[in-house]
Structures are given as C-alpha cells and as structure tokens.
Motif scaffolding. Sequence first.
Motif, PDB file in Angstrom:
ATOM      1  N   PHE A  13      35.922  51.806  37.712  1.00 31.04           N
ATOM      2  CA  PHE A  13      35.789  52.493  38.998  1.00 31.04           C
ATOM      3  C   PHE A  13      36.765  53.661  39.155  1.00 31.04           C
ATOM      4  O   PHE A  13      36.707  54.380  40.148  1.00 31.04           O
ATOM      5  N   VAL A  14      37.683  53.817  38.211  1.00 33.06           N
ATOM      6  CA  VAL A  14      38.748  54.808  38.380  1.00 33.06           C
ATOM      7  C   VAL A  14      38.190  56.203  38.601  1.00 33.06           C
ATOM      8  O   VAL A  14      38.660  56.951  39.483  1.00 33.06           O
ATOM      9  N   ARG A  15      37.166  56.600  37.841  1.00 36.46           N
ATOM     10  CA  ARG A  15      36.610  57.952  37.981  1.00 36.46           C
ATOM     11  C   ARG A  15      35.463  58.003  38.975  1.00 36.46           C
ATOM     12  O   ARG A  15      35.354  58.947  39.756  1.00 36.46           O
ATOM     13  N   SER A  16      34.608  56.980  38.968  1.00 31.22           N
ATOM     14  CA  SER A  16      33.432  57.019  39.842  1.00 31.22           C
ATOM     15  C   SER A  16      33.760  56.715  41.293  1.00 31.22           C
ATOM     16  O   SER A  16      33.146  57.259  42.211  1.00 31.22           O
ATOM     17  N   ASP A  17      34.751  55.833  41.519  1.00 25.36           N
ATOM     18  CA  ASP A  17      35.101  55.446  42.897  1.00 25.36           C
ATOM     19  C   ASP A  17      36.581  55.093  42.937  1.00 25.36           C
ATOM     20  O   ASP A  17      36.965  53.920  42.952  1.00 25.36           O
ATOM     21  N   PRO A  18      37.464  56.110  42.948  1.00 24.74           N
ATOM     22  CA  PRO A  18      38.910  55.861  42.891  1.00 24.74           C
ATOM     23  C   PRO A  18      39.417  54.960  44.017  1.00 24.74           C
ATOM     24  O   PRO A  18      40.318  54.137  43.801  1.00 24.74           O
ATOM     25  N   GLU A  19      38.863  55.099  45.212  1.00 24.17           N
ATOM     26  CA  GLU A  19      39.324  54.281  46.330  1.00 24.17           C
ATOM     27  C   GLU A  19      39.003  52.810  46.095  1.00 24.17           C
ATOM     28  O   GLU A  19      39.809  51.926  46.386  1.00 24.17           O
ATOM     29  N   ARG A  20      37.813  52.542  45.565  1.00 25.04           N
ATOM     30  CA  ARG A  20      37.442  51.157  45.242  1.00 25.04           C
ATOM     31  C   ARG A  20      38.355  50.609  44.155  1.00 25.04           C
ATOM     32  O   ARG A  20      38.789  49.446  44.210  1.00 25.04           O
TER      33      ARG A  20
END
Length: 398
Positions: free
Chosen positions: A211-218
């Motif tokens: 999720f680091v690149r696709s959804d950093p907040e998640r």
Amino acid sequence: MNVVLAVVVTLLVTWVPALVWLRRQRGPGGDLGGPARRATFETLHTASRAAPAFRAGLTEQGAQKAARHLRALLDCPALAITDGERLLAWDGEHEHHAEQVPGHAEATLGNGRTQVRDVSCDLLDCPIRRVVVVPLATDDRVVGSLAAYGEDTPAGLIRAAEEVAQWVDAQLELAELDHSRTLLMEAEMRALRAQISPHFIYNSLTTIASFVRSDPERARELLLEFAGFTRYSFRRHGDFTTLAEELRSIDRYLLLQRARFGEELRVTLRIAPEVLPVAVPFLCLQPLVENAVRHGLQDRSEPGLITIVAEDAGSDCIISVEDDGIGMDPDYVRKLLSGEKRPLTDDGDAAGIGLANVDDRLRQVYGPEYGLAVETGLGAGTKVILRVPKYRPGVTAS
C-alpha cells in the motif's frame, strides 16, 4: 504448657480442616466448649497469621513478620530465624543476644540436626540461659534455622520447636511450588509469544508495503496497527489484562488480516459491555483467533466467517471464538489438550500448541473446571469456548 503445645502444634500442617472442625464445635454463644479446644483454636489461629509471611520464601521481611507469631506459639522469651548465612529476625526483649545467633546456629546449619546449647550472659536479670536450634529445610536441603531462647530447654519446648520448624518447612515448600509455577507460567508465556507466527509478521509487512505507493495513508494506518499489536504482544509486565485490552489487540490482528485477505475474511463480534473490565490471562484469545483464521480460510473457495462472542453469565464471563472452516478431528483435539499429542505442521510449527497452552494456563489460574471446551468435527467448523470468573482473589489486570 510446652508439652501440651507440642501435641497441639502437630496439627499445624493441616490447620485449615482442624479450624473448620473447631468452628463447628462452637456452641450457640460461640464458646469453643473447653480450655483444650480454646487452646487448640488459639494455636491454629496464631499459625494462620504467620503463614502469609512465608509466601515469598525465607526472606528477611517475611521472617520479621512471622517471628512474633512463632514466638507466641512456643511461649519463649525470645526467638530468632536465620537463613544459611545470617540472622533474619529476632523477636523478644533481650536483643543483646542477637549477635550470638549465627554462632548458635552454625552447627545446625552444618549438620541439619537439632542442637541445645548454653547461652552466656552477664546480666543477672536476663532470663535467657539456654537455646534450642532446629533446622529449616526444603527438599532435604537446610536453608535456615529457628532458635527458641529461654531460661531452660525442657523436652516439651524442644519437641514443640521441632514441630513448628516442620510447619515452617511446609510453608517454604509451598512457596517454592508457587515460585516454580510462576516460572513455568513465564516460560509458557515466552513460548506463546515466540509462536506468534513469523509468517503473520512477514505477510503483514508485505501487505503494508503493497500500500506504500498506491495508498500511503492506508499503509501508515496499518503500520501503526502493526506496531500496536506487537507492542502489546511482547510487553514485559503483567500476567493478566482486561478483556477490553485483549479484544483491542485482537481487533488489530484482524484488521491486518483483512487488509491481506480482503473480502475472503469476514468477522462478527458480539461483546457484552459489562464484561469488558473482566481480568483475563494475557494473550488468552490471540491463539484461538489465529487458529480460527487459519482453519476458517484453509482450502475454501468462499469467504470464511469468524465469530467472537463475550457474554455475561452470572459470576462468570463466557467467551467463544468460532469459525466455519474445515474443522478438526475431535479425537485429535482431545489428545492435544490432554498432552498426548503434539504433531508438527508442514511449516514446522507445533499444530494447536496455542490451544493447549491457553488450556493449561486457564486450569493453573482458575482450576480444572475452567479449561477450554472445543466443539468441532471434520468439515463442521470449530468453536472454542473459555470461561473465566468475573472476580477471583489475586487475579487483577495490570
């Protein structure tokens, strides 16, 4: 007096049943019915007041608390307690003899036999002229001595001192058993922490990384949940926690699992608010939930359901963890919980050892009637039920 006392003191190791019997002998007005019964009752009562002091073993603090009660049992002018090296406690008004105690106890500590010795004193009004020194031992090993001082050492005092020393020995052995049980529980806790699946840790970090690149907040939220889960699981203090704290850790675990499996994992919780403050053994639910996730999702083409229920049941709290997965062989579970079987899974982890660990800990803390109950069958899912008292003396969350 000492001869009578020596006979009475032989009851001390089993004083609880005798005390119950004596209370039943009381008349309508609470009278014990005679001087012999009253003397026995007073002796047992005094012994009961000394017993808690030895719960931590033969310590200076415990010896000082117990000394006055033991002196009252022996009805002697002064009493001393030593360990294998030094004086731990002196009780009596003639403390100028305290510095002589190590010398008086030396022979007894060396050979484990009762010694009767003369005591030198220049004070004419001092009643101490003789001492009887008896060994204190656990597992046939001399760990200290008890010395009764007086003007004389009649046979009754010698016998009474030996009986009291045997009673102290019993208390010290009970303290060692308690200590051994504590060490065993700590070892089991370390084993339980060690078995938190490395695959779970690896998979959680891999999921977070995805999720680091696709959804950093998640990714950030999941990383914080992972940190909270590991911080709780590896904390170093307290054998007990509240059900609320245990469920909070389980929620973090399931949040990480749902992030990995998505819609394949469904979770239902039904928690009665009044049981949230109940004290439960630390990490008593984690192995049950991990086992449910593993079996609930194994070899399935449709989503797996995990149901966690905590209910108020009078004086108890009943908690169940259920999955609708592949189930287990009931005979296998019976052997697992009885200690007959500890097979290995393909990845080398002991299968079901978490269930056995939790079952053992529940029985140790609450008694044999509080072990796990498992309802399962091949292809029929698994339901694990545990019951804990809402209140038990000595069990507090920390």
